[in-house]
Design a protein around this motif. Structure first.
Motif, PDB file in Angstrom:
ATOM      1  N   ARG A  22       0.752  -1.228   0.154  1.00  0.00           N
ATOM      2  CA  ARG A  22      -0.145  -0.067  -0.114  1.00  0.00           C
ATOM      3  C   ARG A  22       0.829   0.924   0.040  1.00  0.00           C
ATOM      4  O   ARG A  22       0.547   2.151  -0.523  1.00  0.00           O
ATOM      5  CB  ARG A  22      -0.898   0.013   1.352  1.00  0.00           C
ATOM      6  CG  ARG A  22      -1.948  -1.039   0.987  1.00  0.00           C
ATOM      7  CD  ARG A  22      -3.067  -1.086   1.989  1.00  0.00           C
ATOM      8  NE  ARG A  22      -4.252  -1.866   1.832  1.00  0.00           N
ATOM      9  CZ  ARG A  22      -4.802  -2.459   2.972  1.00  0.00           C
ATOM     10  NH1 ARG A  22      -4.421  -2.639   4.222  1.00  0.00           N
ATOM     11  NH2 ARG A  22      -5.814  -3.229   2.454  1.00  0.00           N
ATOM     12  N   GLU A  23       2.033   1.290   0.733  1.00  0.00           N
ATOM     13  CA  GLU A  23       2.739   2.217   0.742  1.00  0.00           C
ATOM     14  C   GLU A  23       3.500   2.791  -0.664  1.00  0.00           C
ATOM     15  O   GLU A  23       3.751   3.878  -1.173  1.00  0.00           O
ATOM     16  CB  GLU A  23       3.824   2.341   1.710  1.00  0.00           C
ATOM     17  CG  GLU A  23       3.646   2.424   3.392  1.00  0.00           C
ATOM     18  CD  GLU A  23       4.405   1.907   4.427  1.00  0.00           C
ATOM     19  OE1 GLU A  23       5.704   2.161   4.093  1.00  0.00           O
ATOM     20  OE2 GLU A  23       3.874   1.932   5.575  1.00  0.00           O
ATOM     21  N   LEU A  24       3.924   1.432  -1.229  1.00  0.00           N
ATOM     22  CA  LEU A  24       4.568   1.368  -2.735  1.00  0.00           C
ATOM     23  C   LEU A  24       3.281   2.069  -3.517  1.00  0.00           C
ATOM     24  O   LEU A  24       3.719   2.949  -4.546  1.00  0.00           O
ATOM     25  CB  LEU A  24       4.981   0.154  -3.035  1.00  0.00           C
ATOM     26  CG  LEU A  24       5.578   0.174  -4.345  1.00  0.00           C
ATOM     27  CD1 LEU A  24       6.577   1.027  -4.652  1.00  0.00           C
ATOM     28  CD2 LEU A  24       5.683  -1.291  -5.009  1.00  0.00           C
ATOM     29  N   GLU A  28       3.527   5.531  -5.854  1.00  0.00           N
ATOM     30  CA  GLU A  28       3.442   5.410  -7.248  1.00  0.00           C
ATOM     31  C   GLU A  28       2.121   6.099  -7.607  1.00  0.00           C
ATOM     32  O   GLU A  28       1.732   5.912  -9.003  1.00  0.00           O
ATOM     33  CB  GLU A  28       3.463   3.952  -7.672  1.00  0.00           C
ATOM     34  CG  GLU A  28       4.848   3.344  -7.808  1.00  0.00           C
ATOM     35  CD  GLU A  28       4.882   1.878  -8.242  1.00  0.00           C
ATOM     36  OE1 GLU A  28       3.841   1.244  -8.379  1.00  0.00           O
ATOM     37  OE2 GLU A  28       6.128   1.450  -8.251  1.00  0.00           O
ATOM     38  N   ASN A  29       1.460   6.844  -7.164  1.00  0.00           N
ATOM     39  CA  ASN A  29       0.238   7.728  -7.370  1.00  0.00           C
ATOM     40  C   ASN A  29      -0.873   6.704  -7.541  1.00  0.00           C
ATOM     41  O   ASN A  29      -1.804   7.118  -8.493  1.00  0.00           O
ATOM     42  CB  ASN A  29       0.362   8.742  -8.482  1.00  0.00           C
ATOM     43  CG  ASN A  29       1.763   9.624  -8.073  1.00  0.00           C
ATOM     44  OD1 ASN A  29       1.589  10.072  -7.000  1.00  0.00           O
ATOM     45  ND2 ASN A  29       2.643   9.830  -8.839  1.00  0.00           N
ATOM     46  N   GLU A  30      -0.922   5.634  -7.156  1.00  0.00           N
ATOM     47  CA  GLU A  30      -2.065   4.673  -7.325  1.00  0.00           C
ATOM     48  C   GLU A  30      -2.703   4.181  -5.929  1.00  0.00           C
ATOM     49  O   GLU A  30      -2.804   2.943  -5.873  1.00  0.00           O
ATOM     50  CB  GLU A  30      -1.567   3.547  -8.283  1.00  0.00           C
ATOM     51  CG  GLU A  30      -1.179   3.850  -9.446  1.00  0.00           C
ATOM     52  CD  GLU A  30      -2.314   4.001 -10.462  1.00  0.00           C
ATOM     53  OE1 GLU A  30      -3.614   3.557 -10.097  1.00  0.00           O
ATOM     54  OE2 GLU A  30      -2.148   4.557 -11.431  1.00  0.00           O
ATOM     55  N   VAL A 122      10.239  -0.755 -13.907  1.00  0.00           N
ATOM     56  CA  VAL A 122      10.099   0.358 -12.964  1.00  0.00           C
ATOM     57  C   VAL A 122       9.539   1.448 -13.654  1.00  0.00           C
ATOM     58  O   VAL A 122       9.486   1.670 -15.164  1.00  0.00           O
ATOM     59  CB  VAL A 122      11.521   0.777 -12.582  1.00  0.00           C
ATOM     60  CG1 VAL A 122      12.556   1.068 -13.815  1.00  0.00           C
ATOM     61  CG2 VAL A 122      11.507   1.852 -11.660  1.00  0.00           C
ATOM     62  N   LEU A 123       8.690   2.374 -13.268  1.00  0.00           N
ATOM     63  CA  LEU A 123       8.224   3.526 -13.838  1.00  0.00           C
ATOM     64  C   LEU A 123       9.055   4.506 -14.294  1.00  0.00           C
ATOM     65  O   LEU A 123      10.233   4.773 -13.816  1.00  0.00           O
ATOM     66  CB  LEU A 123       7.156   4.086 -12.921  1.00  0.00           C
ATOM     67  CG  LEU A 123       5.832   3.396 -12.372  1.00  0.00           C
ATOM     68  CD1 LEU A 123       5.093   4.021 -11.440  1.00  0.00           C
ATOM     69  CD2 LEU A 123       4.826   2.914 -13.731  1.00  0.00           C
ATOM     70  N   ASN A 126      10.359   7.057 -11.962  1.00  0.00           N
ATOM     71  CA  ASN A 126      10.681   6.758 -10.824  1.00  0.00           C
ATOM     72  C   ASN A 126      12.254   7.150 -10.502  1.00  0.00           C
ATOM     73  O   ASN A 126      13.037   6.509 -11.148  1.00  0.00           O
ATOM     74  CB  ASN A 126      10.451   5.326 -10.620  1.00  0.00           C
ATOM     75  CG  ASN A 126      10.764   4.732  -9.095  1.00  0.00           C
ATOM     76  OD1 ASN A 126      11.231   5.421  -8.300  1.00  0.00           O
ATOM     77  ND2 ASN A 126       9.948   4.003  -8.630  1.00  0.00           N
ATOM     78  N   PRO A 127      12.650   7.805  -9.502  1.00  0.00           N
ATOM     79  CA  PRO A 127      13.822   8.264  -9.238  1.00  0.00           C
ATOM     80  C   PRO A 127      14.885   6.894  -8.993  1.00  0.00           C
ATOM     81  O   PRO A 127      16.084   7.089  -9.092  1.00  0.00           O
ATOM     82  CB  PRO A 127      14.005   9.183  -8.169  1.00  0.00           C
ATOM     83  CG  PRO A 127      12.770   9.007  -7.536  1.00  0.00           C
ATOM     84  CD  PRO A 127      11.611   8.722  -8.499  1.00  0.00           C
ATOM     85  N   ALA A 128      14.042   5.752  -8.535  1.00  0.00           N
ATOM     86  CA  ALA A 128      14.872   4.362  -8.054  1.00  0.00           C
ATOM     87  C   ALA A 128      15.649   4.094  -9.418  1.00  0.00           C
ATOM     88  O   ALA A 128      16.535   3.146  -9.230  1.00  0.00           O
ATOM     89  CB  ALA A 128      14.003   3.563  -7.635  1.00  0.00           C
TER      90      ALA A 128
END
Length: 164
Positions: A22-24, A28-30, A122-123, A126-128
């Protein structure tokens, strides 16, 4: 410096895994996209036919992240691989190398099991992505992800041969 520990998830971690998912999703704006329940994780991670496994990262004994993987197979390599479905580290724990340790543990599992690769998506925003580059992942520009879901999945399934 806090101590980072990586351990296999156990069934009692289902609530923690769901919280991290849920935090992820929030990141991710979802935030409303998560339909999974603790029971889903219990059934599919520790049920009769597990389809995923997870590792939990702890910082001084408190869970701060996780990685969830499942096996895939490369017909070209003739070997299995591991797919990283989710990797999440709580923001306040990211400066301690937790993500790298989680991925190192996944790489170790892959090598021990004879896997030839570890895949993830990865989106684009995403800075990752920079982190994944530093770890050694490479973006596969020529391969584009496709997905079949919802009504389109149901419609195509209805065309299938139900007599088989």
């Amino acid at each position: 410096m806090p101590t980072v520990t990586i351990r296999p998830a156990v069934e009692a971690d289902c609530a923690t895994i769901l919280r991290f998912v849920r935090e992820l999703a929030e990141f991710e704006n979802e935030p409303d996209a998560v339909k999974a329940t603790e029971e889903d994780f219990r059934r599919d991670g520790w049920g009769e036919h597990p389809v995923f496994e997870a590792l939990i990262a702890e910082l001084d004994g408190s869970p701060v992240g996780f990685v969830l993987t499942f096996r895939n197979f490369s017909t070209w390599e003739g070997r299995p691989g591991l797919y990283v479905e989710d990797l999440y580290v709580a923001p306040d724990a990211r400066r301690y190398g937790v993500g790298r340790k989680l991925l190192a543990a996944v790489a170790q599992l892959a090598v021990e099991r004879g896997c030839r690769r570890v895949d993830l998506s990865v989106l684009d925003w995403n800075p990752a992505r920079a982190f994944y580059d530093r770890v050694g992942f490479r973006q596969m520009e020529e391969w584009l992800p496709y997905r079949l879901t919802g009504d389109a999945l149901s419609a195509l399934a209805a065309e299938g041969n139900t007599g088989a």
